[in-house]
Design a protein around this motif. Structure first.
Motif, PDB file in Angstrom:
ATOM      1  N   VAL A 144     -10.376  -0.525   0.319  1.00 38.59           N
ATOM      2  CA  VAL A 144      -9.921  -1.520   1.302  1.00 38.59           C
ATOM      3  C   VAL A 144     -11.123  -2.280   1.842  1.00 38.59           C
ATOM      4  O   VAL A 144     -12.246  -1.773   1.872  1.00 38.59           O
ATOM      5  N   GLU A 171      -5.766  -0.380  -5.702  1.00 35.72           N
ATOM      6  CA  GLU A 171      -5.591   1.010  -6.075  1.00 35.72           C
ATOM      7  C   GLU A 171      -6.724   1.432  -7.008  1.00 35.72           C
ATOM      8  O   GLU A 171      -7.302   0.605  -7.734  1.00 35.72           O
ATOM      9  N   GLY A 220      -1.080   3.818   4.459  1.00 31.19           N
ATOM     10  CA  GLY A 220       0.204   3.196   4.181  1.00 31.19           C
ATOM     11  C   GLY A 220       1.347   3.516   5.103  1.00 31.19           C
ATOM     12  O   GLY A 220       2.427   2.962   4.974  1.00 31.19           O
ATOM     13  N   CYS A 234      -2.448  -2.947   3.646  1.00 33.62           N
ATOM     14  CA  CYS A 234      -3.068  -1.624   3.610  1.00 33.62           C
ATOM     15  C   CYS A 234      -3.415  -1.163   5.022  1.00 33.62           C
ATOM     16  O   CYS A 234      -4.031  -1.901   5.799  1.00 33.62           O
ATOM     17  N   ILE A 247      -7.639   4.437  -2.869  1.00 28.80           N
ATOM     18  CA  ILE A 247      -7.581   3.000  -2.663  1.00 28.80           C
ATOM     19  C   ILE A 247      -8.904   2.520  -2.093  1.00 28.80           C
ATOM     20  O   ILE A 247      -9.624   3.259  -1.405  1.00 28.80           O
ATOM     21  N   CYS A 276       0.854  -1.189   0.000  1.00 31.93           N
ATOM     22  CA  CYS A 276       0.000   0.000   0.000  1.00 31.93           C
ATOM     23  C   CYS A 276       0.889   1.238   0.000  1.00 31.93           C
ATOM     24  O   CYS A 276       1.856   1.315   0.764  1.00 31.93           O
ATOM     25  N   LEU A 312      -3.402  -4.606  -3.663  1.00 28.92           N
ATOM     26  CA  LEU A 312      -2.412  -4.064  -2.741  1.00 28.92           C
ATOM     27  C   LEU A 312      -2.419  -4.858  -1.442  1.00 28.92           C
ATOM     28  O   LEU A 312      -3.461  -5.329  -0.998  1.00 28.92           O
TER      29      LEU A 312
END
Length: 486
Positions: free
Chosen positions: A392, A416, A485, A429, A390, A239, A426
């Motif tokens: 998540v 992303e 990140g 994260c 991003i 991330c 990713l």
């Protein structure tokens, strides 16, 4: 439950005249856990307990005692202990319990298939099939755990005000966890949702329902995909460390809501009784009605009346009816979850959230189903309207300060977003913020079609520790200018 009902009335009849208030809970709890792991035989755990908890109020002081001995000697001992504790604490206190609870009722939670009547071989076969499917993701899959858990509480509540309530609640759930490793990294994927790794079993999604809920989860159908994602995460890029737009799936927002609104707005915590274990809260009484918690598009509430949700019931463990309680309205903190005692301390009536973890524990103020009101957007629209950010989902871990303000969450996976489209997968994260800043950056919420209740069987609170089962009704949400990140 005739014997339990008779026992409750007998115990109340033994209380001395100086008892201002007393209540008793006779509870039989049954728990079955079925677990299958990679390269391992099936494991079955079965617990069945029966006992009573007695609470008395004398001179404004509480006494509590519990026992599994239901013979005359055990009953006499529990009465003597509870009364002795209250008297030893000394008088002079003042506990306002509000409107007397006089309800007499019987209620059984609905289900289609009784999980305790389903053959063990059927359960093991389903879990073994899920493990087999997950193992097709290849040699980098190091660990697979598939499990089911079933609970039944048969409860009788009675008090000196005249209440006598019988309830039977049946809960069912299951899930899957896969760990993949390549010698340099280990990644985890959970389905349908994540729980702390140290909890054996009790993972996945749970509901106030029967075995039909486990069948609806699609454990076998999703196992290969979930395992493949764990393997793919091993080679996924990290991330990025940046301030960006964050879109959180409903599964992930369930945990954020739990920590940012659920625990902070339990009235006992607001009045200081959780300080030694879990700290305090930003949601102090003087802030009720004027604290800006989030943007005007966000509202949150607790609701124990949602059919099938894990935090639902008809009456709490003080006999107060299940109900909906507004916590946040149009971004403003407005209310608490309460028991009779803590509502009285705030000059309110109980919102019916006193819950005990079995017969041997005191009722505490506990979350029921903490929910977000859906918005007017959708996950697809949020992604399409995001130039860079991003997405998540699936909580992996978190930390939060003792006032429930500053926090950091880690998710199992992310993607992303570039020019309105999902890009690369990713790993690792994380995102961090504080409660009013984070919810104050919310600019979109998923609509009613994306609203879903996630059942969580592992909420811890209290000294000694109690575990509560609860739900979170959420939708995806989009947040601007979030640090990720780091």
């Amino acid at each position: 439950m005739t014997a339990s009902r008779d026992l409750a009335e007998v115990v109340l009849g033994l209380l001395p005249n100086d008892v201002q208030y007393g209540d008793i809970r006779v509870v039989r709890r049954t728990h079955e856990q079925v677990l299958v792991e990679l390269d391992g035989p099936g494991e079955v755990n079965y617990d069945d307990s029966l006992g009573l908890g007695l609470r008395v109020l004398i001179g404004g002081r509480w006494g509590f005692a519990a026992t599994h001995r239901l013979d005359p000697q055990g009953v006499d001992a529990v009465v003597s202990q509870a009364v002795g504790q209250a008297r030893a604490a000394g008088g002079g206190g003042n506990v306002a319990l509000g409107t007397p609870v006089t309800t007499r009722d019987t209620w059984v939670s609905p289900l289609e298939v009784d999980p305790f009547q389903v053959a063990l071989s059927t359960k093991l076969d389903l879990l073994s099939a899920a493990v087999k499917e997950a193992s097709t993701a290849g040699p980098l899959v190091q660990q697979i755990e598939a499990s089911m858990d079933f609970y039944r509480d048969e409860k009788v509540f009675a008090n000196t005000e005249g209440a006598l309530i019988e309830q039977t609640l049946t809960e069912s759930g299951g899930g899957l966890m896969v760990n993949a490793g390549d010698g340099n990294d280990v990644q985890r994927r959970s389905f349908p949702q994540g729980v702390p790794r140290q909890i054996r079993g009790q993972r996945g999604d749970f509901a106030l329902a029967g075995y039909e809920h486990v069948l609806s989860l699609g454990l076998v159908e999703n196992a290969a995909r979930v395992a493949s994602e764990a393997v793919a995460l091993l080679t996924a890029p990290q991330c990025p460390d940046e301030i960006t737009t964050l879109i959180a799936g409903g599964n992930q927002l369930a945990m954020v809501l739990h920590e940012c609104a659920g625990h902070p707005m339990e009235a006992d915590r607001a009045l200081g009784t959780e300080a030694s274990l879990a700290g305090g809260t930003y949601a102090t009484p003087e802030r009720r009605g004027n604290f800006r918690w989030g943007t005007p598009i966000v509202s949150a509430y607790a609701d124990a009346t949602i059919p099938g949700a894990l935090g639902s019931f008809k009456y709490d463990d003080e006999g107060v009816p299940a109900q909906r309680t507004d916590l946040v309205q149009d971004g403003i903190f407005v209310g608490y979850m309460t028991s009779r005692e803590y509502a009285g301390a705030l000059g309110l009536e109980s919102t019916g959230q006193a819950r005990a973890d079995g017969w041997q524990r005191l009722p505490l103020v506990r979350m029921t189903n903490i929910c977000l009101e859906p918005g007017e957007s959708s996950l697809a629209e949020m992604i399409a309207g995001t130039k860079r950010g991003i997405l998540v989902d699936t909580n992996r871990g978190f930390s939060i300060d003792d006032q429930r303000m500053s926090f950091r969450f880690q998710t199992e996976l992310g993607w992303e977003i570039r020019d309105g489209k999902l890009g690369r997968l990713l790993k690792n994260c994380t995102y961090q913020s504080d409660t009013p800043t984070f919810w104050g950056s919310l600019d979109a919420l998923g609509g009613p079609d994306e609203w879903k209740v996630h059942g969580v069987p592992s909420c811890n609170k209290g000294e000694p520790l109690q575990v509560a089962h609860l739900g979170h009704g959420t939708v995806p949400g989009r947040f601007q200018n979030v640090q990720v990140g780091r």
